[in-house]
Enzyme design. Sequence first.
Site, PDB file in Angstrom:
ATOM      1  CG  ASN A   1       8.630   3.293   1.026  1.00 39.70           C
ATOM      2  OD1 ASN A   1       9.280   3.790   1.618  1.00 39.70           O
ATOM      3  ND2 ASN A   1       7.351   3.633   1.041  1.00 39.70           N
TER       4      ASN A   1
ATOM      5  NE  ARG B   1      -2.932  -0.577   3.459  1.00 39.17           N
ATOM      6  CZ  ARG B   1      -3.884  -0.264   4.132  1.00 39.17           C
ATOM      7  NH1 ARG B   1      -5.082  -0.147   4.042  1.00 39.17           N
ATOM      8  NH2 ARG B   1      -3.572   0.045   5.541  1.00 39.17           N
ATOM      9  CG  ASP B   2       3.571   4.440   1.298  1.00 36.43           C
ATOM     10  OD1 ASP B   2       3.363   5.173   0.071  1.00 36.43           O
ATOM     11  OD2 ASP B   2       4.437   4.925   2.046  1.00 36.43           O
ATOM     12  CG  LEU B   3       6.289  -0.919  -4.340  1.00 41.23           C
ATOM     13  CD1 LEU B   3       7.171  -1.338  -3.283  1.00 41.23           C
ATOM     14  CD2 LEU B   3       5.726  -2.168  -5.599  1.00 41.23           C
TER      15      LEU B   3
END
Length: 135
Positions: free
Chosen positions: A97, A91-93
């Site tokens: 990151n 959910r935050d690629l």
Amino acid sequence: MKNIKGEVHKTLLTNEIDILRMLNDLQNVIKLHEIIPLKTHTCIITELCDGGDLSKLIKQRRTIPEKEALDILTQIINGYKEIYRYGIVHRDLKPANIFFTNITAKIADFGFAIRGSDLKKNSNYNVGSPVYMPL
């Protein structure tokens, strides 16, 4: 710890730690070494990725040769496939990151990650980095 206000933040921290433990043996996921709970902080000790992150690499180089870009993308996809096999949605690629240790790309920052089975229960929460979210 003083910034953790309410159940949502506590749940996100607990999920991140649980998910990192679950995925600890995967090649393209950052390795968790230790959790150190303190009164004011929770220290999450991970492997050293001294190659920086993909966001910085893109900014520094401005272009990446196609062969190298394909190798990086392949590693990210392989990492995500590994995560998916465990039923996890990151959910935050985003490039910031993705870290590098030697020539290996590692997916990191599982703060917003969730088990796929929990998606419907938590569908009211919109998380991630807006620039990288689908419309």
